[in-house]
Structures are given as structure tokens and as C-alpha cells.
Design a protein around this motif. Structure first.
Motif, PDB file in Angstrom:
ATOM      1  N   UNK A  55      40.067   9.363  65.503  1.00 15.51           N
ATOM      2  CA  UNK A  55      41.233   9.054  64.701  1.00 15.51           C
ATOM      3  C   UNK A  55      40.836   8.146  63.550  1.00 15.51           C
ATOM      4  N   UNK A  56      41.497   8.339  62.436  1.00 13.85           N
ATOM      5  CA  UNK A  56      41.390   7.398  61.343  1.00 13.85           C
ATOM      6  C   UNK A  56      42.716   6.664  61.299  1.00 13.85           C
ATOM      7  N   UNK A  65      49.585  -4.618  62.364  1.00 14.24           N
ATOM      8  CA  UNK A  65      49.959  -3.281  62.817  1.00 14.24           C
ATOM      9  C   UNK A  65      48.939  -2.244  62.346  1.00 14.24           C
ATOM     10  N   UNK A  66      48.995  -1.075  62.940  1.00 15.02           N
ATOM     11  CA  UNK A  66      48.182   0.047  62.485  1.00 15.02           C
ATOM     12  C   UNK A  66      48.934   1.332  62.746  1.00 15.02           C
ATOM     13  N   UNK A  67      48.535   2.370  62.028  1.00 16.60           N
ATOM     14  CA  UNK A  67      49.080   3.695  62.306  1.00 16.60           C
ATOM     15  C   UNK A  67      47.999   4.743  62.080  1.00 16.60           C
ATOM     16  N   UNK A  68      48.108   5.824  62.834  1.00 20.62           N
ATOM     17  CA  UNK A  68      47.126   6.899  62.772  1.00 20.62           C
ATOM     18  C   UNK A  68      47.389   7.729  61.528  1.00 20.62           C
ATOM     19  N   UNK A  69      46.332   7.948  60.760  1.00 15.27           N
ATOM     20  CA  UNK A  69      46.401   8.768  59.563  1.00 15.27           C
ATOM     21  C   UNK A  69      45.921  10.178  59.883  1.00 15.27           C
ATOM     22  N   UNK A  70      44.809  10.271  60.592  1.00 18.20           N
ATOM     23  CA  UNK A  70      44.216  11.558  60.956  1.00 18.20           C
ATOM     24  C   UNK A  70      43.889  11.569  62.429  1.00 18.20           C
ATOM     25  N   UNK A  71      44.088  12.701  63.032  1.00 16.43           N
ATOM     26  CA  UNK A  71      43.814  12.899  64.453  1.00 16.43           C
ATOM     27  C   UNK A  71      42.969  14.151  64.573  1.00 16.43           C
ATOM     28  N   UNK A  72      41.649  13.994  64.542  1.00 20.81           N
ATOM     29  CA  UNK A  72      40.726  15.125  64.572  1.00 20.81           C
ATOM     30  C   UNK A  72      40.332  15.433  66.001  1.00 20.81           C
ATOM     31  N   UNK A  73      41.043  16.368  66.638  1.00 18.67           N
ATOM     32  CA  UNK A  73      40.818  16.674  68.048  1.00 18.67           C
ATOM     33  C   UNK A  73      39.549  17.453  68.305  1.00 18.67           C
ATOM     34  N   UNK A  74      39.114  18.275  67.363  1.00 18.25           N
ATOM     35  CA  UNK A  74      37.949  19.119  67.577  1.00 18.25           C
ATOM     36  C   UNK A  74      36.753  18.654  66.770  1.00 18.25           C
ATOM     37  N   UNK A  75      36.753  17.405  66.442  1.00 21.96           N
ATOM     38  CA  UNK A  75      35.694  16.824  65.620  1.00 21.96           C
ATOM     39  C   UNK A  75      34.371  16.865  66.372  1.00 21.96           C
ATOM     40  N   UNK A  76      33.338  17.389  65.749  1.00 22.32           N
ATOM     41  CA  UNK A  76      32.031  17.486  66.394  1.00 22.32           C
ATOM     42  C   UNK A  76      31.189  16.263  66.040  1.00 22.32           C
ATOM     43  N   UNK A  77      31.014  15.373  66.986  1.00 19.70           N
ATOM     44  CA  UNK A  77      30.269  14.141  66.703  1.00 19.70           C
ATOM     45  C   UNK A  77      28.794  14.416  66.473  1.00 19.70           C
ATOM     46  N   UNK A  78      28.274  15.547  66.966  1.00 16.82           N
ATOM     47  CA  UNK A  78      26.871  15.864  66.717  1.00 16.82           C
ATOM     48  C   UNK A  78      26.669  16.278  65.258  1.00 16.82           C
ATOM     49  N   UNK A  79      27.702  16.881  64.660  1.00 13.52           N
ATOM     50  CA  UNK A  79      27.592  17.434  63.321  1.00 13.52           C
ATOM     51  C   UNK A  79      27.763  16.378  62.245  1.00 13.52           C
ATOM     52  N   UNK A  80      28.670  15.425  62.469  1.00 13.19           N
ATOM     53  CA  UNK A  80      29.025  14.459  61.437  1.00 13.19           C
ATOM     54  C   UNK A  80      28.675  13.037  61.848  1.00 13.19           C
ATOM     55  N   UNK A  81      28.247  12.273  60.875  1.00 11.34           N
ATOM     56  CA  UNK A  81      28.126  10.833  61.040  1.00 11.34           C
ATOM     57  C   UNK A  81      29.092  10.194  60.058  1.00 11.34           C
ATOM     58  N   UNK A  82      29.060   8.898  59.959  1.00 13.70           N
ATOM     59  CA  UNK A  82      29.960   8.226  59.021  1.00 13.70           C
ATOM     60  C   UNK A  82      29.547   8.446  57.572  1.00 13.70           C
ATOM     61  N   UNK A  83      28.257   8.620  57.332  1.00 17.27           N
ATOM     62  CA  UNK A  83      27.775   8.843  55.972  1.00 17.27           C
ATOM     63  C   UNK A  83      28.344  10.154  55.439  1.00 17.27           C
ATOM     64  N   UNK A  84      29.012  10.114  54.311  1.00 14.02           N
ATOM     65  CA  UNK A  84      29.559  11.316  53.712  1.00 14.02           C
ATOM     66  C   UNK A  84      30.869  11.773  54.310  1.00 14.02           C
ATOM     67  N   UNK A  85      31.497  10.947  55.135  1.00  9.28           N
ATOM     68  CA  UNK A  85      32.751  11.309  55.794  1.00  9.28           C
ATOM     69  C   UNK A  85      33.971  10.905  54.964  1.00  9.28           C
ATOM     70  N   UNK A  86      33.866   9.815  54.213  1.00  4.88           N
ATOM     71  CA  UNK A  86      35.003   9.279  53.474  1.00  4.88           C
ATOM     72  C   UNK A  86      34.511   8.514  52.254  1.00  4.88           C
ATOM     73  N   UNK A  87      35.438   8.243  51.343  1.00  2.00           N
ATOM     74  CA  UNK A  87      35.149   7.431  50.165  1.00  2.00           C
ATOM     75  C   UNK A  87      36.442   6.716  49.777  1.00  2.00           C
ATOM     76  N   UNK A  88      36.414   5.389  49.721  1.00  2.00           N
ATOM     77  CA  UNK A  88      37.579   4.611  49.294  1.00  2.00           C
ATOM     78  C   UNK A  88      37.571   4.550  47.771  1.00  2.00           C
ATOM     79  N   UNK A  89      38.681   4.939  47.163  1.00  4.12           N
ATOM     80  CA  UNK A  89      38.782   4.959  45.707  1.00  4.12           C
ATOM     81  C   UNK A  89      38.893   3.543  45.163  1.00  4.12           C
TER      82      UNK A  89
END
Length: 148
Positions: A55-56, A65-89
Motif C-alpha cells: 500500500x502507498x 492521520x493517514x489514508x491509503x492511496x494505492x492498494x496493489x494486491x498483485x504487486x510482485x516484490x521480486x520484480x520491483x524495488x523502490x528505485x523507479x517506483x515513484x517520483x515526488x514532484x
């Protein structure tokens, strides 16, 4: 649990992360000039752990407080790392994030309330990472790494 410490005010704010038990929580970055923080949280949905619910969240350090923005249920942790996953504008309007759209991983721009401002890719295959964002051109120029 997750806490934000203020050195200037000598205070700490505990962030409510909701009822889901968290395997991990990572701080990804602050809203430029603001009090909101982008977080990633995860929990294994079964063991052994090939599948993981990721979740993001957006946390408000002023309110605790916090709230869920994204709920990636089928996210493959082997495929993705944090690098290249997001970019704050840097202009503070939001962030670009890889996320699931249908059966594919795509790129979208989100505001700090978690709403999709614009989906940037609509290709019929997975986008693996975000390599560059040209903020001066309004996120129109992207260099995604694509996986057929």
C-alpha cells in the motif's frame, strides 16, 4: 507504529496507520513545503511470500492521520524495488507512481489527496520503472522502462 519527530518543536506525532497489520513501513518523501508524507507499507498475504500486499499511504504529520492511496494486491516484490517506483514532484502538486491498472502496471500522476490527476501510460504491458520525469514540460516527457 510510526512516529514523526519535530526537532524545532521538540514534539512527536504518532501516525495512525489503520487496522491492517504492517510487515514494514517506509517513508518515501515529504510533500514539498507541506506536512504530508508519502509512505509505503506492506504485509505478506501468505507464506512462503511470493505475493505481498503493498500500500502507498499519505500521512499528515500535523494531524497524526493517514489514508491509503494505492492498494496493489498483485504487486510482485521480486520484480520491483523502490528505485523507479515513484517520483515526488518538486512543485508540490503531487507525485508520479507505478500502480496496477487492470492487469498491467502503469504510470499515473496523483495529487496529495491520493486522486489520479492523469494516467500517463496506457500500454498493454507492464511498465517496470520510472527513469526520468521532465517536470518543466508538465510530466509529458517520460522515459519508462517497458516490459512486454
Amino acid at each position: 507504529h510510526f512516529e514523526v519527530l519535530s526537532v524545532d518543536q521538540r514534539s512527536r506525532t504518532r501516525i495512525d496507520l489503520g487496522p491492517l497489520p504492517r510487515r514494514y513501513i517506509r517513508a518515501l518523501g515529504w510533500e514539498p513545503g507541506g506536512s504530508r508524507l508519502l509512505l509505503e507499507a506492506g504485509v505478506y498475504t501468505r507464506l512462503p511470500a511470493p505475493d505481498e500486499l503493498r500500500q502507498m499511504l499519505i500521512a499528515d504529520a500535523d494531524k497524526g492521520t493517514s489514508h491509503v492511496v494505492l492498494d496493489d494486491e498483485n504487486y510482485s516484490w521480486q520484480l520491483h524495488g523502490l528505485e523507479g517506483l515513484y517520483h515526488i514532484l518538486t512543485d508540490g502538486t503531487g507525485f508520479v507512481r507505478l500502480h496496477e491498472v487492470g492487469n498491467w502496471t502503469q504510470l499515473s500522476v496523483f495529487d496529495w489527496d491520493g486522486n489520479v490527476i492523469r494516467q500517463l501510460t496506457t500500454v498493454p504491458f507492464d511498465v517496470l520503472s520510472l527513469n526520468m520525469v521532465d517536470e518543466e514540460r508538465g510530466c509529458r516527457q517520460l522515459a519508462p522502462a517497458l516490459h512486454p
